[in-house]
Design a protein around this motif. Sequence first.
Motif, PDB file in Angstrom:
ATOM      1  N   UNK A  91       1.870   6.827  -6.891  1.00 59.93           N
ATOM      2  CA  UNK A  91       0.951   7.900  -7.247  1.00 59.93           C
ATOM      3  C   UNK A  91       1.622   9.257  -7.126  1.00 59.93           C
ATOM      4  N   UNK A  92       2.464   9.411  -6.096  1.00 58.53           N
ATOM      5  CA  UNK A  92       3.194  10.672  -5.936  1.00 58.53           C
ATOM      6  C   UNK A  92       4.174  10.881  -7.084  1.00 58.53           C
ATOM      7  N   UNK A  93       4.937   9.796  -7.418  1.00 52.02           N
ATOM      8  CA  UNK A  93       5.897   9.910  -8.515  1.00 52.02           C
ATOM      9  C   UNK A  93       5.193  10.173  -9.849  1.00 52.02           C
ATOM     10  N   UNK A  94       4.014   9.599  -9.997  1.00 51.31           N
ATOM     11  CA  UNK A  94       3.279   9.785 -11.241  1.00 51.31           C
ATOM     12  C   UNK A  94       2.778  11.219 -11.387  1.00 51.31           C
ATOM     13  N   UNK A  95       2.435  11.861 -10.294  1.00 51.26           N
ATOM     14  CA  UNK A  95       1.959  13.240 -10.351  1.00 51.26           C
ATOM     15  C   UNK A  95       3.083  14.229 -10.612  1.00 51.26           C
ATOM     16  N   UNK A  96       4.326  13.887 -10.172  1.00 55.93           N
ATOM     17  CA  UNK A  96       5.449  14.804 -10.327  1.00 55.93           C
ATOM     18  C   UNK A  96       6.694  14.022 -10.703  1.00 55.93           C
ATOM     19  N   UNK A 139       0.824  -1.203   0.000  1.00 55.19           N
ATOM     20  CA  UNK A 139       0.000   0.000   0.000  1.00 55.19           C
ATOM     21  C   UNK A 139       0.858   1.252   0.000  1.00 55.19           C
ATOM     22  N   UNK A 140       1.970   1.200   0.734  1.00 57.42           N
ATOM     23  CA  UNK A 140       2.882   2.346   0.739  1.00 57.42           C
ATOM     24  C   UNK A 140       3.496   2.561  -0.640  1.00 57.42           C
ATOM     25  N   UNK A 141       3.877   1.433  -1.324  1.00 56.95           N
ATOM     26  CA  UNK A 141       4.444   1.545  -2.659  1.00 56.95           C
ATOM     27  C   UNK A 141       3.430   2.155  -3.640  1.00 56.95           C
ATOM     28  N   UNK A 142       2.157   1.756  -3.505  1.00 52.68           N
ATOM     29  CA  UNK A 142       1.121   2.306  -4.365  1.00 52.68           C
ATOM     30  C   UNK A 142       0.996   3.809  -4.148  1.00 52.68           C
TER      31      UNK A 142
END
Length: 307
Positions: A260-265, A253-256
Amino acid sequence: MGLFKRNGAGNDAQGERKIAETELEANDASRGGVYLFFLAVFAVGFLVPFLLTIGLASPLTVAASIVVGFVAATSVRIAPHWERVAILRLGKFNRIAGPGLYCCIPFVEYAAIHVDQRITTASFSAEAALTADLVPVDVDAILFWMVWDAEKACLEVENYPKAVLRSAQTAMRDVIGQLNLADISTRRKQIDRDLEEMLGKKCEQWGVTVISVEIRDIMIPRELQDALSKEAQAERERNARIILAEVEKDISEMFVEAAEVYDRNPRAMKLRAMNLAYEGAKDSKGVLLAPSSLADGFNVGKLDLGE
């Protein structure tokens, strides 16, 4: 499981069964003073008529002096402070004598029983007692009891120490028979209280008070001991796997969330790549082996820092 003890074959098992036999603990108190008083009274009773008739000096005089000394010694007696004596007169109960000095009418009264009123410790066992799930166990326990009414102990039961121990064994089997094997170790204190209550009601009519019952060991067959050990190991392994799965779930869950954070920025991903390169170079003493794609993180021209 710490309450259970193996009951395997061999010398150890034989020794355990000998120790677990029902027995009364040895009474270490001395009765030497009582015996010395008896001898002293006998000596006085013998010497007085012997000295008065010393001039006769016949065997009949000596025999008469011995009889007088014996009658005096059995008529005037003492009891220790912790002891009570049941006196019968012509076969009927007359009184409870003691402690201290007491007298009996020769050939009419006699001491039927000496009752110790201190707290008595006795060990007893119930061998092959069946639990509710039909498992044979050997139970070893200690019983603390005392006599509060010497008259009842003398008249109501033939041998009150043996009766108390036999009742303790029967009560132990009844209590064990109501429980499963798994419940015995977790309800040890409750078993003690149940035994104390059952024995208290039964022994009260004999003038005996049960103070406490304490279980020392519960011994089960060796084969069942091994099975319980394997079951406990399997249970611990199951719990360990469940905990590991829960940890894996939390990490995923932490990796997900991180993805999502890396995908946004995308800049966050490049900064993370630079951090990993630094950590790797530090741990390998300045030498870094990494995929060529990792170099993209160091492309300053493509990394917009907001200048």
